[in-house]
Design an enzyme around this catalytic site. Sequence first.
Site, mmCIF file in Angstrom:
data_model
loop_
_atom_site.group_PDB
_atom_site.id
_atom_site.type_symbol
_atom_site.label_atom_id
_atom_site.label_comp_id
_atom_site.label_asym_id
_atom_site.label_seq_id
_atom_site.Cartn_x
_atom_site.Cartn_y
_atom_site.Cartn_z
ATOM 1 C CG ASP A 29 9.111 0.977 -4.733
ATOM 2 O OD1 ASP A 29 8.092 1.689 -4.749
ATOM 3 O OD2 ASP A 29 9.970 1.006 -5.639
ATOM 4 C CG HIS A 46 -0.126 4.064 -0.134
ATOM 5 N ND1 HIS A 46 1.154 3.710 -0.485
ATOM 6 C CD2 HIS A 46 -0.455 5.123 -0.922
ATOM 7 C CE1 HIS A 46 1.582 4.527 -1.440
ATOM 8 N NE2 HIS A 46 0.626 5.382 -1.723
ATOM 9 C CG LEU A 140 11.739 -4.545 16.347
ATOM 10 C CD1 LEU A 140 12.991 -5.081 15.660
ATOM 11 C CD2 LEU A 140 10.498 -4.891 15.526
HETATM 12 C C1 FPP Z 1 6.013 3.144 -1.883
HETATM 13 O O1 FPP Z 1 5.113 2.608 -2.823
HETATM 14 C C2 FPP Z 1 5.385 3.331 -0.582
HETATM 15 C C3 FPP Z 1 5.259 4.532 0.092
HETATM 16 C C4 FPP Z 1 5.741 5.806 -0.449
HETATM 17 C C5 FPP Z 1 4.584 4.609 1.387
HETATM 18 C C6 FPP Z 1 4.754 3.461 2.322
HETATM 19 C C7 FPP Z 1 3.728 3.544 3.362
HETATM 20 C C8 FPP Z 1 3.072 2.487 3.910
HETATM 21 C C9 FPP Z 1 3.323 1.076 3.574
HETATM 22 C C10 FPP Z 1 1.984 2.730 4.906
HETATM 23 C C11 FPP Z 1 2.338 3.331 6.213
HETATM 24 C C12 FPP Z 1 3.563 2.821 6.868
HETATM 25 C C13 FPP Z 1 3.721 2.636 8.214
HETATM 26 C C14 FPP Z 1 5.078 2.389 8.714
HETATM 27 C C15 FPP Z 1 2.619 2.650 9.166
HETATM 28 P P1 FPP Z 1 4.771 3.476 -4.123
HETATM 29 O O2 FPP Z 1 3.572 4.287 -3.827
HETATM 30 O O3 FPP Z 1 5.979 4.255 -4.519
HETATM 31 O O4 FPP Z 1 4.468 2.352 -5.165
HETATM 32 P P2 FPP Z 1 4.699 2.466 -6.745
HETATM 33 O O5 FPP Z 1 6.176 2.636 -6.958
HETATM 34 O O6 FPP Z 1 4.195 1.141 -7.237
HETATM 35 O O7 FPP Z 1 3.894 3.618 -7.238
#
Ligand code: FPP
Length: 257
Positions: A29, A46, A140
């Site tokens: 997050d 991201h 893994l």
């Molecule tokens: C949460 O941060 C994150 C996500 C919803 C997406 C996670 C995806 C990645 C890290 C990239 C792809 C992953 C892989 C496994 C290749 P948020 O957007 O909710 O952050 P915020 O709460 O600060 O808005």
Amino acid sequence: MNQDSPSEEVLLARIDRKRLPRHIAIVMDGNGRWAKRRGLPRQVGHRAGVNTVREIVRASGELGLETLTLFAFSTENWKRPQWEVNALMRLLVQTVRSEVKEINRSNVRITVSGRWDELPDATREAIGYAIEQTAGNSGLRLNLALNYGGRRELIEAAQRISRDVLDGKFPPEAIDENLFEKYLQTAGLLDPDLFIRTSGEMRISNFLLYQLAYTEIVVSPVYWPDFSRQHFYEAILDYQLRERRFGLTGDQVRHSS
Ligand code: FPP
């Protein structure tokens, strides 16, 4: 990390290799807030988050963990603005394509929990390719939670079990934990020993609702793009200080070990 924090090497040396968590599950997050704090668009957060994914997957493989589950896209994430959903789907395709060689070299096997059959064609194909290419690896297990939602998983398990009862495959009395778990999207995986959530939020957010029953929780205040090996090792060390009781008293646990 402040300047007084022990180095990555010192933290790594402190980890008791005989008491490693076998399965770590992470809610990654804070990508959006990381970007906003820098005046950048959310998708840059991201993208930065992918660098952390790479580092944590490497660290998990090097430590010899059995399974790392990453919450990459939830059933609720479809409600985000369309451009962000598209950006996340594109990022998944790019990441899986560009990383699959290293993943294979590191003997990592990719699996998925969640209804990935509902993802857009290009994402589904890239994920399917990665699963297929890495299926024979014995290191893994990198389990991606994709289009995953804990409530939906439980509801769908209930539907499929009911159908099998109606079809006469087994009576309702035969439903126990062992049978129930076979109907979950994590069938065949151990329950997580350690759940890590970044960005300081104290929520489970519909992640592994059944499987987290006895999991130790560590919440890190840092945003996912800033989550480093140091933070990861600190979370494992924190886990190793816990006394896991599974409903027993502390005395019972200490006398049995
Ligand atoms: C949460 O941060 C994150 C996500 C919803 C997406 C996670 C995806 C990645 C890290 C990239 C792809 C992953 C892989 C496994 C290749 P948020 O957007 O909710 O952050 P915020 O709460 O600060 O808005």
